[in-house]
Design a protein around this motif. Structure first.
Motif, PDB file in Angstrom:
ATOM      1  N   GLU A 192     -72.868  26.916 -73.062  1.00 55.31           N
ATOM      2  CA  GLU A 192     -73.307  25.842 -73.948  1.00 55.31           C
ATOM      3  C   GLU A 192     -74.669  26.150 -74.559  1.00 55.31           C
ATOM      4  N   ALA A 193     -75.563  26.793 -73.798  1.00 62.48           N
ATOM      5  CA  ALA A 193     -76.860  27.181 -74.370  1.00 62.48           C
ATOM      6  C   ALA A 193     -76.673  28.182 -75.497  1.00 62.48           C
ATOM      7  N   GLN A 194     -75.708  29.057 -75.360  1.00 65.24           N
ATOM      8  CA  GLN A 194     -75.408  30.007 -76.434  1.00 65.24           C
ATOM      9  C   GLN A 194     -74.908  29.279 -77.676  1.00 65.24           C
ATOM     10  N   ARG A 195     -74.094  28.251 -77.502  1.00 73.44           N
ATOM     11  CA  ARG A 195     -73.635  27.485 -78.660  1.00 73.44           C
ATOM     12  C   ARG A 195     -74.804  26.722 -79.301  1.00 73.44           C
ATOM     13  N   VAL A 196     -75.701  26.200 -78.496  1.00 71.39           N
ATOM     14  CA  VAL A 196     -76.896  25.546 -79.053  1.00 71.39           C
ATOM     15  C   VAL A 196     -77.696  26.530 -79.885  1.00 71.39           C
ATOM     16  N   ASP A 197     -77.848  27.755 -79.386  1.00 66.87           N
ATOM     17  CA  ASP A 197     -78.564  28.779 -80.155  1.00 66.87           C
ATOM     18  C   ASP A 197     -77.849  29.086 -81.462  1.00 66.87           C
ATOM     19  N   GLU A 198     -76.542  29.136 -81.429  1.00 67.11           N
ATOM     20  CA  GLU A 198     -75.791  29.405 -82.656  1.00 67.11           C
ATOM     21  C   GLU A 198     -75.972  28.288 -83.680  1.00 67.11           C
ATOM     22  N   ILE A 236     -67.341  18.693 -65.749  1.00 62.27           N
ATOM     23  CA  ILE A 236     -68.674  19.261 -65.945  1.00 62.27           C
ATOM     24  C   ILE A 236     -68.596  20.716 -66.383  1.00 62.27           C
ATOM     25  N   GLN A 237     -67.412  21.195 -66.668  1.00 58.97           N
ATOM     26  CA  GLN A 237     -67.287  22.560 -67.154  1.00 58.97           C
ATOM     27  C   GLN A 237     -67.815  22.657 -68.587  1.00 58.97           C
ATOM     28  N   ALA A 238     -68.039  23.885 -69.008  1.00 62.35           N
ATOM     29  CA  ALA A 238     -68.619  24.108 -70.335  1.00 62.35           C
ATOM     30  C   ALA A 238     -67.717  23.569 -71.436  1.00 62.35           C
ATOM     31  N   HIS A 239     -68.326  22.876 -72.368  1.00 62.52           N
ATOM     32  CA  HIS A 239     -67.624  22.350 -73.536  1.00 62.52           C
ATOM     33  C   HIS A 239     -68.562  22.528 -74.723  1.00 62.52           C
ATOM     34  N   PRO A 240     -68.410  23.599 -75.503  1.00 65.49           N
ATOM     35  CA  PRO A 240     -69.396  23.919 -76.550  1.00 65.49           C
ATOM     36  C   PRO A 240     -69.561  22.841 -77.606  1.00 65.49           C
ATOM     37  N   LEU A 241     -68.492  22.072 -77.900  1.00 65.56           N
ATOM     38  CA  LEU A 241     -68.617  21.047 -78.931  1.00 65.56           C
ATOM     39  C   LEU A 241     -69.298  19.788 -78.404  1.00 65.56           C
ATOM     40  N   LEU A 242     -68.949  19.391 -77.208  1.00 64.41           N
ATOM     41  CA  LEU A 242     -69.509  18.174 -76.632  1.00 64.41           C
ATOM     42  C   LEU A 242     -70.777  18.427 -75.828  1.00 64.41           C
ATOM     43  N   LEU A 243     -71.065  19.701 -75.513  1.00 63.76           N
ATOM     44  CA  LEU A 243     -72.196  20.049 -74.644  1.00 63.76           C
ATOM     45  C   LEU A 243     -72.101  19.247 -73.347  1.00 63.76           C
ATOM     46  N   ARG A 244     -70.929  19.307 -72.750  1.00 66.90           N
ATOM     47  CA  ARG A 244     -70.615  18.452 -71.609  1.00 66.90           C
ATOM     48  C   ARG A 244     -71.474  18.795 -70.397  1.00 66.90           C
ATOM     49  N   ASN A 245     -71.647  20.070 -70.099  1.00 66.16           N
ATOM     50  CA  ASN A 245     -72.413  20.461 -68.922  1.00 66.16           C
ATOM     51  C   ASN A 245     -73.883  20.092 -69.058  1.00 66.16           C
ATOM     52  N   LEU A 246     -74.457  20.303 -70.232  1.00 67.41           N
ATOM     53  CA  LEU A 246     -75.861  19.945 -70.452  1.00 67.41           C
ATOM     54  C   LEU A 246     -76.057  18.433 -70.409  1.00 67.41           C
ATOM     55  N   THR A 247     -75.088  17.690 -70.928  1.00 65.12           N
ATOM     56  CA  THR A 247     -75.200  16.233 -70.904  1.00 65.12           C
ATOM     57  C   THR A 247     -75.150  15.693 -69.486  1.00 65.12           C
ATOM     58  N   ASN A 267     -73.398  22.386 -93.468  1.00 74.88           N
ATOM     59  CA  ASN A 267     -73.604  22.565 -92.036  1.00 74.88           C
ATOM     60  C   ASN A 267     -72.358  23.196 -91.436  1.00 74.88           C
ATOM     61  N   GLU A 268     -72.485  24.408 -90.921  1.00 76.13           N
ATOM     62  CA  GLU A 268     -71.342  25.129 -90.384  1.00 76.13           C
ATOM     63  C   GLU A 268     -70.822  24.524 -89.087  1.00 76.13           C
ATOM     64  N   HIS A 269     -71.650  23.777 -88.388  1.00 74.56           N
ATOM     65  CA  HIS A 269     -71.260  23.194 -87.103  1.00 74.56           C
ATOM     66  C   HIS A 269     -71.247  21.667 -87.220  1.00 74.56           C
ATOM     67  N   LEU A 270     -70.577  21.199 -88.246  1.00 69.78           N
ATOM     68  CA  LEU A 270     -70.532  19.764 -88.487  1.00 69.78           C
ATOM     69  C   LEU A 270     -69.770  19.039 -87.388  1.00 69.78           C
ATOM     70  N   GLU A 271     -68.795  19.708 -86.757  1.00 69.04           N
ATOM     71  CA  GLU A 271     -67.998  19.049 -85.719  1.00 69.04           C
ATOM     72  C   GLU A 271     -68.748  18.941 -84.397  1.00 69.04           C
ATOM     73  N   ASN A 272     -69.847  19.655 -84.258  1.00 66.87           N
ATOM     74  CA  ASN A 272     -70.599  19.620 -83.009  1.00 66.87           C
ATOM     75  C   ASN A 272     -71.387  18.319 -82.898  1.00 66.87           C
ATOM     76  N   VAL A 273     -71.623  17.881 -81.658  1.00 66.90           N
ATOM     77  CA  VAL A 273     -72.385  16.644 -81.450  1.00 66.90           C
ATOM     78  C   VAL A 273     -73.872  16.845 -81.717  1.00 66.90           C
ATOM     79  N   LEU A 274     -74.303  18.091 -81.911  1.00 68.12           N
ATOM     80  CA  LEU A 274     -75.712  18.400 -82.163  1.00 68.12           C
ATOM     81  C   LEU A 274     -75.916  18.697 -83.637  1.00 68.12           C
ATOM     82  N   THR A 275     -76.887  18.008 -84.254  1.00 68.32           N
ATOM     83  CA  THR A 275     -77.232  18.227 -85.655  1.00 68.32           C
ATOM     84  C   THR A 275     -78.692  18.663 -85.734  1.00 68.32           C
TER      85      THR A 275
END
Length: 985
Positions: free
Chosen positions: A509-515, A951-962, A532-540
């Motif tokens: 998930e940290a790698q997806r945040v960096d991307e 709590i597994q990695a979920h790059p779109l929802l950032l589930r583990n970090l949340t 925005n290339e990552h419009l579907e992500n919960v992070l803007t």
């Protein structure tokens, strides 16, 4: 045939029987409900609904929809305070209850004020005061009370966040309050009594508000990287690779942000106050609806200016375009209209963010390979089939302002129980999973708060609303920021630091945040209006903040620490550094004595009287009080690298030196007056006058010593040499003279004289001559040769061979080889600290020489050692002094270690510098939904498996970090700050 009379009798009996049956039914029904309900349709209908609800209570409890009593109470208080009274959610429950009670008194008091002008002025002033930070108001009150009691001027007083509520800010608030009161009173009192002129004036103010709203929206969107989170901002700096260039370009945007701040903080509230003061509804003050609606309106103008501006514009626009006879204009006054528009605005925003969250969950379940399974496919199909039902669940969740709960973060949506914005029952910032990395966030928070202050005031983080979440990223650090409360020119936040451990889920998930941040901020040639290339992500992504932080660099020392040439040079450099450290220590001691005790006769030195045995220990400096209670490598230790060293079985193997006191020692060679008097009277032994060790004398057996503690005095050729002499107890008698003579050629005499000539502890006019005489003093030189060589033997033993890399790491960590000198050195904690510091300086010097090139002359070596002393802390991560150095913001830190898994020697270097921190805004409903699922899963499903699916990695929802960011024990952040109050000036 039956006669007509018979038919009449039958019909009459039928009707009478029907009435009897009705009475029977009524009696049966009334036996199950209270008697006062009978005959009241509304209460009967409510009774039926409650009967159905009671049957569903177990089912709702199982689904986690029923709130606990405390959560329901604070949720209800928060909703009433925010929408009914115009306030904001608060950072603590106590502040929430106190603010609710005080705010509830505003409409009550305004209802009983007979004068319309007085009521308008009262609501304006009280709304302004209640929108200020309660902490600042309490500080002002306490400062005023203290100044009244002591009769002195109270200059400043700190808030909880460490900011100072300056007198300029007080004057600004007083000036704004005065202008608002004057404006509201004059406009309401002296406005034309004609309804037409008043209505036209309010219409003109409405147009001004529309223009202000458009300008503020444009200025706010220019401050962040994306407009609406979709289109790249053409005004945002394109080249952000160079930090200095980025901050220079960003300063231009901050000027625009200053204009926005003036319009938002000073202009917009006054214009809205004018709009409200001109309203005709205020002439009907003895109305509950008017008191409640306008008390809220005058409060929201200051408490949440941007939302209040939007609500006022909507009400004004609807009033302009709608018919005056419609229900909206006929039955509702302006205060109630604003209240209804505020509720609809909040629920509409919640509905849109919940829909976005639900769509993200569905898309991730369908498109992500790790999430795409047979079960998730079936669930996606069912969601498509029962889309109306899913939409109803989202609507119910929106109406209740409760989180949308995705069961196990799968596309199975439930309505979570209503809860306050805080989400957790405990106090903010009271719990965290503290570890060695926590100190990085502790150092970061004050700097980050200062940067956030500028960004929030400029509008770079968008609309500030309680319950918003932001994510910051720098190197391997993740910062979670939550807004707890907002008000007029202030904002309260909570900052959490997430773990730095590189687990697989965390790394993914940290790698997806960096991307996400790289695609927004690190494009070489971004297009003017790229998407925005990552419009579907919960992070803007929002913006980049300049923060003074520690950059963490880890290097492999293979080829440096194990190089034979470097190890051979290490021995020579160690002797030089030992000489420099000991001379510098003596010169600092001399400087401190000159500052604390200056003799009356400057030409004569004053004797130093030894302290009593119960004197308190002298303070230790940061780098002279390192912890040495470990002889293993803490972070990268491996016992195999120390196999070439003999085992330490002596009790001195683990030196506990932090608690050993150091004593204030007399200057060697000085005369004690009392001893001299006793000696002249013949009452003391002959050697009482001479308390120093004469070097070079033959060893004396114990039985032949009259007094083994006293040896004849060292005779210095220069009278000032005694000022730089080493303490008496540092002179070793346990090291054989033959060994000292054997190793004395290693002593660098030219370096010794150079260091002495560079001292600045003498301030006389004949400084150069005095230093020259000291440098030529043979007795002082022999004293340093003896002590330096004894310390060298204490570090490496009597073997004069080349040290091994494992031996260097062992000594660096405080583990000394066993020798006869070990007991002598371990009994002198101050000397041991100096020796270990010299050893660490030498090892750092070896790394620098291998990386940056050799040292050319003595002057360059001196500058290098002075830089270590001034700007570096060289030690271990596990030491308490390492944490203190970071909190004190030492410019540089260095640590040596061994990576056992890879079998390599490593170094860790921290550099304090101005760096860029990427900040992005998270979907608040996604965070609340995942936290609701976490609570449901652990409290209702009792699924406490550490490797559970949710709590597994979920790059779109950032589930583990949340999940990490949740408060313990449900989450595990390594740092959580107390509520930080930021002044948006």
């Amino acid at each position: 045939m039956r006669s007509p009379e018979c038919n009449v009798i039958r019909r009459k009996a039928f009707y009478e029987g029907d009435q009897v049956q009705q009475h029977i039914n009524l009696l049966r029904y009334s036996s199950t409900i209270p008697l006062f309900i009978v005959g009241i349709p509304a209460l009967e209908q409510a009774n039926q609904i409650l009967h159905i609800l009671f049957v569903l209570l177990p089912f709702l409890w199982a689904l986690g929809t029923l709130p606990p009593p405390d959560a329901l109470l604070f949720w209800a208080v928060e909703q009433v305070l925010e929408f009914g009274l115009g306030g904001s959610s608060m950072s603590t429950h106590l502040r929430l209850l106190v603010m609710f009670i005080i705010s509830a008194g505003a409409p009550v008091a305004s209802y009983f004020i007979p004068s319309t002008v007085g009521a308008v002025v009262f609501m304006t002033g009280l709304g302004f005061l209640l929108s200020l930070n309660p902490t600042d108001l309490s500080m002002v009150f306490r400062c005023g009370v203290a100044r009244h009691r002591v009769g002195s001027r109270c200059e400043a007083f700190p808030g909880n966040s460490g900011y100072w509520f300056r007198w300029k800010e007080c004057l600004l608030c007083i000036a704004v309050l005065g202008m608002a009161l004057l404006e509201a009173g004059l406009l309401h009192r002296y406005a034309s009594s004609s309804q037409v002129s008043r209505s036209s004036a309010q219409t003109v103010v409405g147009y001004v508000l529309m223009v202000l709203l458009s300008i503020l929206w444009l200025l706010r969107e220019t401050q962040s990287i994306y407009i609406f989170g979709i289109f790249r901002n053409p005004f945002y700096p394109k080249d952000i690779q160079a930090v200095s260039v980025l901050f220079d370009k960003q300063s231009k945007l901050l000027k625009i942000g200053a204009v926005r701040w003036i319009l938002l903080t000073l202009v917009s509230p006054l214009v809205m106050v004018a709009f409200l003061a001109l309203d005709s509804s205020l002439h009907r003050l003895h109305s509950v609806s008017v008191s409640i609606g306008f008390s809220r309106a005058f409060r929201t103008v200051w408490q949440n200016t941007e939302n209040a501006l939007l609500e006022t514009v909507v009400v004004s626009a609807v009033h302009m375009v709608s018919n005056t006879d419609c229900w909206w204009n006929r039955s509702l006054d302006t205060g109630l209209r604003l209240l209804m528009v505020g509720i609809m605005r909040d629920r509409l925003v919640q509905f849109l963010t919940k829909v976005q969250f639900a769509v993200t969950v569905l898309l991730a379940s369908w498109t992500e390979k790790k999430q795409h399974r047979k079960l998730t496919t079936t669930l996606c199909v069912l969601n498509a089939i029962f889309a109306p039902l899913v939409l109803i669940i989202i609507v119910v969740s929106t109406v209740l302002s409760s989180p949308l709960l995705p069961l196990f973060t799968l596309p199975v949506f439930l309505v979570g129980f209503p809860r306050p914005v805080q989400s957790w029952p405990g106090a903010v910032g009271t719990a965290a999973c503290v570890c060695t990395d926590t100190v990085f966030y502790q150092q970061m928070v004050p700097r980050l708060t200062s940067a956030l202050q500028t960004a929030m005031a400029a509008g770079s983080l968008g609309l500030l609303v309680p319950g918003s979440h932001y994510l910051g990223r720098f190197e391997d650090r993740l910062i979670w920021i939550m807004i707890l409360e907002c008000g007029y020119t202030y904002c309260c936040i909570n900052v959490k630091g997430l773990e730095l451990q590189e687990t697989s889920c965390h790394t993914a998930e940290a790698q997806r945040v960096d991307e996400v941040f790289e695609s927004a901020f690190q494009q070489e040639h971004p297009q003017v209006c790229s998407l925005n290339e990552h419009l579907e992500n919960v992070l803007t992504p929002c913006t980049v903040l300049p923060v003074r932080l520690y950059s963490d660099a880890r290097n492999v020392l293979t080829g440096i620490i194990d190089s034979p040439e470097n190890l051979k040079e290490f021995k020579d450099d160690l002797v030089k550094v030992l000489v420099w450290v000991l001379i510098q220590h003596c010169s600092k001691r001399l400087s401190m004595q000159e500052n604390t005790h200056r003799p009356e006769n400057k030409g004569k030195s004053s004797p130093v009287v030894p302290p009593a045995s119960n004197s308190p220990p002298c303070p230790k400096s940061l780098e002279d009080s390192d912890s040495s209670n470990s002889d293993t490598v803490h972070d990268w230790s491996d016992s195999s690298i120390f196999d070439d060293e003999p085992a330490i079985k002596n009790r001195k193997e683990k030196l506990q030196l932090n608690n050993l006191p150091c004593t204030n020692l007399p200057i060697p060679g000085s005369v004690d007056f009392q001893s001299a008097d006793d000696h002249s009277a013949g009452t003391g032994p002959k050697n009482d006058l001479y308390r120093t060790v004469m070097l070079g004398l033959p060893a004396v057996d114990k039985g032949q010593r009259a007094d083994g503690a006293y040896i004849p005095l060292v005779e210095f050729s220069c009278s000032q040499s005694r000022l730089l002499s080493l303490p008496e107890e540092w002179r070793s008698n346990c090291t054989p003279r033959s060994k000292i003579m054997e190793m004395s050629p290693l002593f660098p005499e030219d370096w010794y004289q150079f260091v002495l000539r560079q001292l600045e502890c003498f301030h006389s006019e004949e400084k150069s001559c005095v230093l020259e005489e000291i440098a030529e003093d043979t007795a002082l030189k022999d004293l340093y040769i003896h002590t330096v060589m004894a310390c060298y033997i204490g570090l490496f033993g009597k073997d004069n061979g080349v040290p091994s890399p494992g031996q260097l790491v062992r000594v660096y960590n405080g583990g000394l080889p066993w020798s006869g000198t070990l007991d002598w050195l371990s009994e002198k904690p101050e000397l041991f600290h100096l020796v270990r510091k010299a050893f660490r300086y030498t090892l750092k010097l070896m790394v620098d020489k291998a990386s940056l090139g050799p040292i050319e002359d003595f002057k360059e070596l001196t500058n290098c050692l002075r830089e270590y002393e001034r700007d570096w802390y060289i030690g271990l991560v596990s030491e308490e002094q390492w944490k203190e150095a970071i909190l004190e913001e030492k410019p540089c830190l260095f640590c040596l270690g061994y990576e056992s898994s890879m079998g390599v020697y490593t170094s860790r270097v921290l550099m304090l510098q101005e760096l860029s921190v990427h900040i992005g805004k998270l979907n608040a409903e996604a965070v609340r939904g995942q936290w609701a699922n976490l609570s449901w899963e652990l409290l209702y499903a009792t699924n406490d498996d550490e490797e559970r699916y949710s709590i597994q990695a979920h790059p779109l929802l950032l589930r583990n970090l949340t999940v990490q960011a949740a408060d313990p024990p449900l989450g595990y952040p390594i740092f959580s700050s107390k509520p930080l109050h930021i002044h948006l000036y």
